[in-house]
Design a protein around this motif. Structure first.
Motif, PDB file in Angstrom:
ATOM      1  N   SER A   1       0.872  -1.229  -0.006  1.00  0.00           N
ATOM      2  CA  SER A   1      -0.032  -0.085   0.031  1.00  0.00           C
ATOM      3  C   SER A   1       0.654   1.175   0.037  1.00  0.00           C
ATOM      4  O   SER A   1       0.667   2.230   0.937  1.00  0.00           O
TER       5      SER A   1
ATOM      6  N   ASP B   1     -12.703   3.884   1.307  1.00  0.00           N
ATOM      7  CA  ASP B   1     -11.418   3.975   2.197  1.00  0.00           C
ATOM      8  C   ASP B   1     -12.190   4.622   3.601  1.00  0.00           C
ATOM      9  O   ASP B   1     -11.964   5.681   3.711  1.00  0.00           O
TER      10      ASP B   1
ATOM     11  N   TYR C   1     -10.103  -0.833  -2.097  1.00  0.00           N
ATOM     12  CA  TYR C   1     -10.630   0.221  -1.298  1.00  0.00           C
ATOM     13  C   TYR C   1      -9.582   1.142  -0.658  1.00  0.00           C
ATOM     14  O   TYR C   1      -9.924   1.781   0.443  1.00  0.00           O
ATOM     15  N   ASP C   2      -8.448   1.317  -1.161  1.00  0.00           N
ATOM     16  CA  ASP C   2      -7.311   2.031  -0.586  1.00  0.00           C
ATOM     17  C   ASP C   2      -6.941   3.119  -1.582  1.00  0.00           C
ATOM     18  O   ASP C   2      -7.028   3.070  -2.783  1.00  0.00           O
TER      19      ASP C   2
ATOM     20  N   ARG D   1      -8.439  -2.420   2.218  1.00  0.00           N
ATOM     21  CA  ARG D   1      -8.400  -0.780   2.473  1.00  0.00           C
ATOM     22  C   ARG D   1      -7.098  -0.276   2.622  1.00  0.00           C
ATOM     23  O   ARG D   1      -6.566   0.735   2.651  1.00  0.00           O
ATOM     24  N   SER D   2      -6.236  -1.281   3.230  1.00  0.00           N
ATOM     25  CA  SER D   2      -4.616  -0.901   3.657  1.00  0.00           C
ATOM     26  C   SER D   2      -3.849  -2.237   3.704  1.00  0.00           C
ATOM     27  O   SER D   2      -4.459  -3.113   3.671  1.00  0.00           O
TER      28      SER D   2
END
Length: 277
Positions: free
Chosen positions: A173, A192, A238-239, A268-269
């Motif tokens: 990421s 996010d 979703y990041d 997301r991460s």
């Protein structure tokens, strides 16, 4: 009368919040934040702390059993503002136990007290010393979020000086452009819940200072990738840092450098890369 009382109450609350904000900002400008050695990691890994350029460098290796010759130079994330977190230490502990490698994690200077020049004044000579002692085929450079951006920028810089590259570079990421100007970021922001574009942008401004706003050392998406090799990037859909990964990949392909992207659906991460696309 009631309106005046309510207005005064609101103004008083806003004034208090403003004072608290100033105190918090002032605290971070004055205090030199450092990462602490967690006792939990010491229980299962060998953890040594060395002083380097008035900062700490953590060396984490297997406590017992087989220990390989592999070294991993790891740059932790935290928007260039925060020290290594409990989640970072848990990840490092698992990495050591799974790979039997030795992790070298510099506790680099943090913004807003310091800027990118201060960070490179530590990490650049550190890398050069490591690569003199460790064979390139036994070295991996790794980083997450801001640490991923820092690791990539560092390699872009030293590669132009003819310094040997590590066998592999792993970015999790990565924060590739602190200006966050990619228009696709706005679309991903809706999903996010971990990262906020405006909060990150302020951290990026503090890190870059007056001189580094457009520097590739701050925005490695602008750097020269031509001498790099074996890059793998882990990212989630979703990041908000995800869109820039594909911009970097396209730029790398233009100079015939391959970047392998491992994308995870709805992650997301780096802590949430659990569902591979």
């Amino acid at each position: 009368m009631m309106k005046k009382i309510v207005r005064k109450a609101i103004l008083s609350v806003l004034l208090i919040l403003f004072i608290i904000t100033l105190l918090v900002i002032g605290y971070y400008f004055v205090v030199d934040i450092e990462t602490k050695e967690p006792e939990e990691v010491k229980a299962v890994c060998e953890l040594k702390t060395e002083n380097y350029k008035d900062r700490k460098v953590f060396i984490i290796s297997p406590k017992e059993g087989i220990k390989t010759e592999q070294k991993i130079l790891y740059f932790h994330g935290g928007s260039y503002v925060a020290e290594a977190s409990k989640e970072h230490w848990k990840f490092i502990e698992k990495l050591v136990l799974d790979t039997k490698a030795t992790i070298i994690m510099p506790d680099y200077p943090l913004t807003p007290k310091y800027h990118y020049q201060d960070v490179f004044a530590m990490v650049e000579p550190l890398y050069k010393e490591i690569i003199e002692k460790v064979k390139p085929e036994q070295l991996i450079v790794m980083g997450d979020s801001a640490g991923g951006g820092l690791g990539l920028a560092l390699l872009e810089k030293v590669s132009q000086e003819g310094i040997s590259m590590p066998e592999k570079t792993i970015l999790i990421s990565p924060w590739l452009d602190v200006r966050l100007k990619n228009p696709k970021i706005a679309q991903v922001q809706e999903q996010d819940k971990e990262l906020n574009k405006e909060t990150l942008r302020l951290a990026g401004i503090a890190y870059s200072g007056e001189e580094g706003k457009d520097s590739y050392l701050v925005n490695p998406i602008e750097g020269d990738l031509s001498k790099l090799k074996n890059i793998t990037i882990f990212t989630g859909t979703y990041d908000i840092l995800n869109p820039d990964v594909y911009v970097l990949k396209e730029k790398a392909e233009q100079v015939k450098v391959k970047i392998e992207v491992k994308e995870y659906e709805k992650a997301r991460s780096y802590m949430d890369n659990s569902r591979k696309k």
